[in-house]
Design an enzyme around this catalytic site. Structure first.
Site, short mmCIF file in Angstrom:
data_model
loop_
_atom_site.label_atom_id
_atom_site.label_comp_id
_atom_site.label_asym_id
_atom_site.label_seq_id
_atom_site.Cartn_x
_atom_site.Cartn_y
_atom_site.Cartn_z
N TRP A 132 0.98 -1.21 0.04
CA TRP A 132 0.03 -0.08 -0.11
C TRP A 132 1.06 1.26 -0.16
O TRP A 132 0.29 2.27 -0.07
CB TRP A 132 -0.78 0.05 1.28
CG TRP A 132 -0.28 -0.55 2.50
CD1 TRP A 132 -0.01 -1.79 3.09
CD2 TRP A 132 0.85 0.39 3.16
NE1 TRP A 132 0.83 -1.87 3.98
CE2 TRP A 132 1.25 -0.63 4.16
CE3 TRP A 132 1.47 1.59 3.13
CZ2 TRP A 132 2.59 -0.02 5.11
CZ3 TRP A 132 2.09 2.14 4.27
CH2 TRP A 132 2.84 0.99 4.94
N GLU A 230 10.93 -8.07 -2.83
CA GLU A 230 11.48 -6.77 -2.29
C GLU A 230 10.71 -6.56 -0.91
O GLU A 230 9.78 -6.09 -0.92
CB GLU A 230 11.34 -5.77 -3.52
CG GLU A 230 11.89 -4.76 -3.37
CD GLU A 230 11.35 -3.45 -2.47
OE1 GLU A 230 11.89 -3.63 -1.18
OE2 GLU A 230 10.89 -2.76 -2.81
N CYS A 264 10.36 1.77 1.61
CA CYS A 264 11.52 0.67 1.58
C CYS A 264 12.85 1.21 1.60
O CYS A 264 13.74 0.77 2.44
CB CYS A 264 11.30 -0.57 0.88
SG CYS A 264 11.10 0.06 -0.98
N GLU A 361 12.95 -2.60 10.83
CA GLU A 361 12.70 -1.68 10.11
C GLU A 361 11.79 -0.64 10.78
O GLU A 361 10.60 -1.14 11.17
CB GLU A 361 11.90 -2.17 8.58
CG GLU A 361 11.73 -1.23 7.62
CD GLU A 361 11.07 -1.59 6.18
OE1 GLU A 361 10.52 -2.74 6.31
OE2 GLU A 361 11.33 -1.01 5.20
P1 NDP Z 1 2.41 -6.91 4.50
O1 NDP Z 1 3.69 -7.79 3.78
O2 NDP Z 1 1.60 -7.76 5.12
O3 NDP Z 1 1.68 -6.52 2.74
C1 NDP Z 1 2.28 -6.43 1.63
C2 NDP Z 1 1.37 -7.44 0.56
O4 NDP Z 1 1.74 -8.82 1.09
C3 NDP Z 1 0.05 -7.11 0.61
O5 NDP Z 1 -0.77 -7.35 -0.58
C4 NDP Z 1 -0.57 -8.07 1.77
O6 NDP Z 1 -1.96 -8.33 1.58
C5 NDP Z 1 0.27 -9.26 1.19
N1 NDP Z 1 0.44 -10.26 2.12
C6 NDP Z 1 0.31 -10.53 3.51
N2 NDP Z 1 0.90 -11.55 3.94
C7 NDP Z 1 0.66 -12.45 2.94
C8 NDP Z 1 1.11 -13.86 2.81
N3 NDP Z 1 1.40 -14.61 3.72
N4 NDP Z 1 1.42 -14.33 1.63
C9 NDP Z 1 1.20 -13.46 0.31
N5 NDP Z 1 0.92 -12.17 0.47
C10 NDP Z 1 1.01 -11.70 1.89
O7 NDP Z 1 2.83 -5.48 4.81
P2 NDP Z 1 2.13 -4.95 6.13
O8 NDP Z 1 1.14 -4.00 5.31
O9 NDP Z 1 1.70 -5.74 6.96
O10 NDP Z 1 3.21 -3.88 6.73
C11 NDP Z 1 4.10 -4.48 7.68
C12 NDP Z 1 5.63 -3.95 7.36
O11 NDP Z 1 6.01 -4.64 6.34
C13 NDP Z 1 5.61 -2.47 7.69
O12 NDP Z 1 5.97 -2.01 8.68
C14 NDP Z 1 7.11 -2.48 6.68
O13 NDP Z 1 7.91 -2.67 7.85
C15 NDP Z 1 7.04 -3.66 5.62
N6 NDP Z 1 6.70 -3.31 4.43
C16 NDP Z 1 7.73 -3.07 3.42
C17 NDP Z 1 7.47 -2.40 2.13
C18 NDP Z 1 8.12 -2.12 1.17
O14 NDP Z 1 8.01 -1.24 0.27
N7 NDP Z 1 9.21 -3.11 1.05
C19 NDP Z 1 5.88 -2.04 1.89
C20 NDP Z 1 5.06 -2.58 2.87
C21 NDP Z 1 5.19 -2.71 4.14
P3 NDP Z 1 -2.90 -7.93 2.67
O15 NDP Z 1 -3.01 -6.47 2.42
O16 NDP Z 1 -4.36 -8.66 2.19
O17 NDP Z 1 -2.47 -8.26 3.88
#
Ligand code: NDP
Length: 456
Positions: A132, A230, A264, A361
């Site tokens: 997001w 990533e 990130c 992070e």
């Molecule tokens: P998530 O990793 O949960 O969300 C990222 C995507 O992965 C979403 O589409 C999510 O779906 C999906 N997802 C979640 N769990 C699974 C799974 N088990 N298998 C496959 N896909 C999955 O991130 P959060 O929103 O919970 O954020 C948590 C932390 O992650 C942040 O505080 C940050 O540290 C890190 N983060 C890093 C990012 C980056 O740019 N590298 C971006 C976002 C977060 P759904 O929304 O339906 O759960």
């Protein structure tokens, strides 16, 4: 299990709109359509596919205001940052639409006799799992290059930005991308595994948390399918001297506070040599203290809410853990007295390895600042992180900065500029930041069959 698929305004807490997850039959139909559309899509020329992707880039720019407002509504991004994201995502689609065909051209290989060529062919249906924090950019950098290559895409976006996800699907449809070639999937995290297990799906790319990446990588691995991960980072921002300090401080501020710190490649750990440490710390504290929290849709606001209440609480837990264990709060440390998912700009020093803030992070406006005696100590500290995404080095002498850059365990290092993303440059990390690259000549072939054709 999994978050509801809903738009919740993080500034007001209001639940604006909710969507139903797809049934198993709907998912099956979407996979079938993506698989069924692949032969025709791959049979087109890269120039033909590139023209459609360029058209999507143009449409995105035409819809800039509407898309920017959606980003601000769904994830609380400052309105000017939302507009900048639309521009960047549109530039990516335009760049790969235009230059993708030449990046994908077959390449002769040196052989002692006869001819050998390396041809880039698409693999088939890919699953993208996107976060997001940059709802348009993250999708553009995965989908743009892969559509030009000839793959077809199923896109599972974060549950918190469903309207942005639908707007993207509409954009590709309106650009003339055929049915089945780009499909938005409203599915829960628990259903992602079943999609990767499906034999019609050839690979998966995820940007997000380490937890989600580990799960996806494990499932892709046991299916012998290619994945790109990533997973964020804890980028070092190394200050070697006081040259142009005001500019360095401003770069540090932008590097940490861009997208309210939810990036990130945000600068997360500031590492300054002793000579410049005090002045750098004071400068960063002063600059960060100037931001004004408020409505992210108001252009006068300089600090937006985090993307959700849960994100704000997670960050506060990390800050409290550090403070309880002896970190010094130089600025902030709490939440402003406002409704909405706000965290005050915070600067911490005396952060030690027993604290979560040292190794995790920090996804928000919280900077940790470290003092080191020399370059060796700076490099050693920078490399203690389990992550290895980006990094930045600041010095009067770019060659001195380069010496440090070469020793950083990172996928990208910027000199005298905060780490950033540009359409033409590769993006990705090492260590627990994941593997593979997006964008650039490396990114566009991650999901290519790099086929050898040998004439003897
Ligand atoms: P998530 O990793 O949960 O969300 C990222 C995507 O992965 C979403 O589409 C999510 O779906 C999906 N997802 C979640 N769990 C699974 C799974 N088990 N298998 C496959 N896909 C999955 O991130 P959060 O929103 O919970 O954020 C948590 C932390 O992650 C942040 O505080 C940050 O540290 C890190 N983060 C890093 C990012 C980056 O740019 N590298 C971006 C976002 C977060 P759904 O929304 O339906 O759960």
């Amino acid at each position: 299990q999994g978050s509801p698929i809903a738009t919740v305004n993080p500034y007001t807490g209001e639940r604006v709109r909710e969507f139903q997850a797809l049934s198993a039959q709907d998912v099956e139909r979407a996979i079938d359509a993506a698989h069924g559309s692949f032969p025709d899509w791959r049979a087109r020329s890269t120039a033909d596919r590139g023209a459609l992707v360029q058209r999507a880039g143009r449409l995105m720019r035409e819809r800039k205001e509407e898309l920017a407002r959606l980003l601000t509504l769904e994830v609380g991004k400052l309105i000017d940052s939302s507009r900048a994201e639309v521009d960047l995502a549109s530039d990516i689609l335009t760049f790969y639409g235009e230059h993708g065909p030449e990046l994908l051209e077959e390449r002769p290989l040196p052989v002692p006799e006869g001819t050998a060529v390396l041809v880039n062919e698409p693999l088939g249906v890919l699953l993208g799992v996107m976060p997001w924090n940059f709802p348009l950019y993250q999708v553009a950098r995965f989908a743009g290059p892969n559509l030009v290559l000839g793959n077809t895409i199923l896109l599972k976006h974060a549950s918190s930005c469903p309207q942005s996800a639908l707007a993207l699907e509409q954009l590709f449809t309106d650009a003339g991308v055929p049915t089945g070639v780009y499909t938005n999937l409203f599915v829960r995290g628990r259903d992602v595994g079943k999609i990767i297990d499906d034999s019609r799906v050839q690979g998966a790319s995820l940007t997000g948390s380490e937890r989600a990446g580990v799960s996806l990588g494990e499932i892709a691995g046991r299916n012998v399918k290619k994945s790109v991960l990533e997973l964020g980072g804890s980028d070092p921002f190394v200050v070697l001297d006081g040259h142009n300090l005001e500019r360095t401080v401003y770069a540090a501020f932008l590097g940490r506070m861009g997208n309210t710190g939810q990036c990130c490649v945000a600068a997360k750990r500031f590492i300054a040599l002793a000579d410049v440490y005090d002045a750098f710390l004071a400068g960063l504290r002063d600059r960060m203290s100037e931001v004004q929290p408020g409505d992210p849709a108001d252009p006068a606001t300089t600090l937006g809410p985090l993307s959700s209440e849960a994100a704000a609480e997670l960050l506060m837990e990390q800050v409290r853990d550090a403070v309880d264990k002896g970190a010094t709060v130089v600025l902030g440390g709490g939440r402003p007295d406002l409704p909405g998912a706000f965290v005050a700009p915070t600067v911490l020093t005396d952060v030690t390895p027993d604290m979560r803030a040292y190794r995790e992070e920090l996804f928000g406006p919280v900077a940790t600042v470290y003092r080191v005696e020399d370059e060796d100590e700076a490099v050693a500290l920078a490399n203690t992180s389990p992550y290895g995404l980006g990094g930045a080095v600041f010095a009067a002498d770019p060659e001195r900065a380069r010496g440090v850059a070469d020793r950083l365990e990172a996928g990208m290092v910027w000199i005298n500029h905060p780490t950033a993303s540009r359409p033409e440059l590769p993006f990705g990390g090492i260590k627990r930041s994941g593997y593979g690259r997006e964008l650039g000549d490396a990114g566009i072939v991650e999901f290519a069959n790099r086929k050898l054709v040998r004439y003897v």
